[in-house]
Design a protein around this motif. Structure first.
Motif, PDB file in Angstrom:
ATOM      1  N   ARG A  14       0.791  -1.231   0.000  1.00 19.61           N
ATOM      2  CA  ARG A  14       0.000   0.000   0.000  1.00 19.61           C
ATOM      3  C   ARG A  14       0.822   1.279   0.000  1.00 19.61           C
ATOM      4  NH1 ARG A  14      -3.041   1.034   5.689  1.00 19.61           N
ATOM      5  NH2 ARG A  14      -1.217   1.084   7.042  1.00 19.61           N
ATOM      6  N   ASP A  15       2.111   1.204   0.264  1.00 21.78           N
ATOM      7  CA  ASP A  15       2.948   2.407   0.209  1.00 21.78           C
ATOM      8  C   ASP A  15       3.790   2.486  -1.060  1.00 21.78           C
ATOM      9  OD1 ASP A  15       2.118   3.539   2.680  1.00 21.78           O
ATOM     10  OD2 ASP A  15       3.377   2.094   3.754  1.00 21.78           O
ATOM     11  N   VAL A  18       2.900   3.522  -7.099  1.00 21.99           N
ATOM     12  CA  VAL A  18       1.732   3.418  -7.968  1.00 21.99           C
ATOM     13  C   VAL A  18       0.435   3.567  -7.177  1.00 21.99           C
ATOM     14  CG1 VAL A  18       1.590   0.874  -7.834  1.00 21.99           C
ATOM     15  CG2 VAL A  18       0.659   2.089  -9.825  1.00 21.99           C
ATOM     16  N   VAL A  19       0.440   3.132  -5.933  1.00 18.52           N
ATOM     17  CA  VAL A  19      -0.760   3.242  -5.105  1.00 18.52           C
ATOM     18  C   VAL A  19      -1.053   4.701  -4.785  1.00 18.52           C
ATOM     19  CG1 VAL A  19      -1.873   2.499  -2.966  1.00 18.52           C
ATOM     20  CG2 VAL A  19      -0.312   0.955  -4.167  1.00 18.52           C
ATOM     21  N   GLY A  20      -0.003   5.466  -4.531  1.00 26.38           N
ATOM     22  CA  GLY A  20      -0.185   6.899  -4.312  1.00 26.38           C
ATOM     23  C   GLY A  20      -0.782   7.588  -5.525  1.00 26.38           C
ATOM     24  N   HIS A  21      -0.335   7.188  -6.699  1.00 27.40           N
ATOM     25  CA  HIS A  21      -0.889   7.768  -7.926  1.00 27.40           C
ATOM     26  C   HIS A  21      -2.362   7.383  -8.094  1.00 27.40           C
ATOM     27  CE1 HIS A  21       2.997   9.239  -9.066  1.00 27.40           C
ATOM     28  NE2 HIS A  21       3.516   8.041  -9.219  1.00 27.40           N
ATOM     29  N   ALA A  22      -2.685   6.122  -7.821  1.00 22.43           N
ATOM     30  CA  ALA A  22      -4.078   5.686  -7.916  1.00 22.43           C
ATOM     31  C   ALA A  22      -4.950   6.443  -6.917  1.00 22.43           C
ATOM     32  CB  ALA A  22      -4.173   4.178  -7.668  1.00 22.43           C
ATOM     33  N   LEU A  23      -4.441   6.587  -5.707  1.00 27.13           N
ATOM     34  CA  LEU A  23      -5.170   7.278  -4.643  1.00 27.13           C
ATOM     35  C   LEU A  23      -5.459   8.727  -5.025  1.00 27.13           C
ATOM     36  CD1 LEU A  23      -6.248   6.727  -1.767  1.00 27.13           C
ATOM     37  CD2 LEU A  23      -4.027   7.459  -0.904  1.00 27.13           C
ATOM     38  N   ASN A  52      -7.554  -0.426  -3.650  1.00 27.85           N
ATOM     39  CA  ASN A  52      -7.163  -1.584  -2.851  1.00 27.85           C
ATOM     40  C   ASN A  52      -6.613  -2.715  -3.721  1.00 27.85           C
ATOM     41  OD1 ASN A  52      -7.978  -0.189  -0.580  1.00 27.85           O
ATOM     42  ND2 ASN A  52      -9.963  -1.187  -0.456  1.00 27.85           N
ATOM     43  N   ALA A  53      -7.224  -2.937  -4.885  1.00 24.99           N
ATOM     44  CA  ALA A  53      -6.720  -3.972  -5.791  1.00 24.99           C
ATOM     45  C   ALA A  53      -5.362  -3.584  -6.361  1.00 24.99           C
ATOM     46  CB  ALA A  53      -7.726  -4.219  -6.918  1.00 24.99           C
TER      47      ALA A  53
END
Length: 204
Positions: A14-15, A18-23, A52-53
């Motif tokens: 989660r860190d 790419v997750v930051g960009h999605a968020l 989340n995915a």
């Protein structure tokens, strides 16, 4: 086990950048339909499933089967939509099973492996599987459920050529979100062709 595994790899990934960009592409608020990354606000169920995915696939350690990664698409979708619907754990598991079985049925009918044709099976089959899971959680009737799968078939996408880039986990996130959106659209009365899965010019 598949859902528990998915939650574990979600926390591990989660860190990732790419997750930051999605968020950054979704609207997060203190109150929403479903939790994002467990403790980082809430969003609509489709948006929560997307982030989340993406997080759960960011490190590519999620479970495998059916020529792809079924839990990484289905678990975020059923957990987010289940939370939005106030579903019981039994209802969430039934939705997961419905999505898994639809995915298995489609894989069994596919004459040529999607990987070999350049398609990302997790993203392609995952969108339709999540539509089935969403239809189950939203208690759609047979006709609405068929439309949900047909709508999702037109939203299914993902390319092997993007493996190794940030886009690979995003493809999984889009599949989770698109499947839930397809079920919601079908419930609103949006239609799809009845033979879109098996038509010579259709999904398979």
């Amino acid at each position: 086990r598949g859902i528990a595994d998915c939650i574990g790899v979600l926390f591990a990934g989660r860190d990732e950048p790419v997750v930051g960009h999605a968020l950054a592409t979704i609207g997060v608020a203190p109150e929403g339909e479903a939790r994002v990354l467990a403790d980082r606000g809430s969003a609509s169920a489709p948006d929560a499933a997307f982030v989340n995915a993406t997080a759960a696939h960011a490190l590519d350690y999620d479970d495998t089967g059916l020529d792809g990664h079924p839990s990484v698409v289905l678990a975020p979708a059923v957990l987010a939509e289940g939370e939005a619907r106030g579903a019981t754990w039994a209802e969430i598991l039934a939705a997961y099973a419905a999505g898994y079985e639809v995915w298995a049925e489609l894989i069994a009918r596919d004459a040529d492996k999607h990987h070999g044709k350049g398609w990302h099976p997790t993203a392609v089959f995952g969108a339709v599987a999540c539509a089935a899971a969403g239809a189950r959680l939203r208690c759609l009737d047979v006709t609405q459920a068929a439309h949900a799968l047909g709508i999702a078939a037109s939203m299914a996408a993902g390319l092997v050529a993007n493996f190794g880039s940030m886009t690979k986990p995003l493809q999984v996130g889009w599949a989770a979100r698109n499947g839930l959106d397809a079920a919601r659209l079908a419930q609103r009365g949006v239609t799809a062709s009845p033979d879109v899965l098996e038509s010579p010019r259709g999904f398979l």
